[in-house]
Scaffold this motif. Sequence first.
Motif, short mmCIF file in Angstrom:
data_model
loop_
_atom_site.label_atom_id
_atom_site.label_comp_id
_atom_site.label_asym_id
_atom_site.label_seq_id
_atom_site.Cartn_x
_atom_site.Cartn_y
_atom_site.Cartn_z
N GLY A 11 13.42 -6.89 1.23
CA GLY A 11 12.32 -7.81 1.54
C GLY A 11 11.64 -7.44 2.83
O GLY A 11 10.41 -7.53 2.96
N ALA A 12 12.42 -6.98 3.81
CA ALA A 12 11.85 -6.64 5.11
C ALA A 12 11.07 -5.34 5.06
O ALA A 12 10.06 -5.19 5.75
N LYS A 13 11.49 -4.40 4.24
CA LYS A 13 10.78 -3.12 4.20
C LYS A 13 9.39 -3.27 3.59
O LYS A 13 8.52 -2.45 3.85
N LYS A 14 9.18 -4.32 2.79
CA LYS A 14 7.86 -4.58 2.23
C LYS A 14 6.95 -5.30 3.23
O LYS A 14 5.74 -5.27 3.08
N ARG A 15 7.52 -5.96 4.21
CA ARG A 15 6.74 -6.82 5.09
C ARG A 15 6.49 -6.26 6.48
O ARG A 15 5.54 -6.69 7.14
N PHE A 16 7.32 -5.34 6.95
CA PHE A 16 7.22 -4.88 8.33
C PHE A 16 7.09 -3.36 8.40
O PHE A 16 7.64 -2.65 7.58
N LYS A 17 6.38 -2.90 9.44
CA LYS A 17 6.31 -1.49 9.75
C LYS A 17 6.54 -1.34 11.25
O LYS A 17 6.21 -2.24 12.03
N LYS A 25 5.18 -4.39 13.41
CA LYS A 25 3.88 -4.84 12.95
C LYS A 25 4.03 -5.54 11.60
O LYS A 25 4.84 -5.13 10.78
N TYR A 26 3.24 -6.58 11.39
CA TYR A 26 3.27 -7.30 10.11
C TYR A 26 1.87 -7.80 9.79
O TYR A 26 1.00 -7.83 10.66
N GLN A 27 1.66 -8.17 8.55
CA GLN A 27 0.37 -8.70 8.10
C GLN A 27 0.49 -10.22 7.97
O GLN A 27 1.50 -10.73 7.50
N HIS A 28 -0.54 -10.94 8.40
CA HIS A 28 -0.52 -12.39 8.30
C HIS A 28 -0.53 -12.85 6.84
O HIS A 28 -0.93 -12.11 5.94
#
Length: 67
Positions: A11-17, A25-28
Amino acid sequence: MSKVKVKTHSGAKKRFKLTKNGKVKYQHTNKRHRLTQKDTKRKRIARVSGLASEANAPVIKKLVPYK
């Protein structure tokens, strides 16, 4: 002794870079559906990416160890 591999949290690898400087970094949220009834200001703020706070960044980096 060999190093133990750690599983990445899917789940985290899809949401954070991770940035080059090691920040997270993440997208709102709220930019996927039902956009006609959302305020323009709300959609504009959600367009830009955000940086995770310094308190949460170490936890996220453990979830995404190989990025």
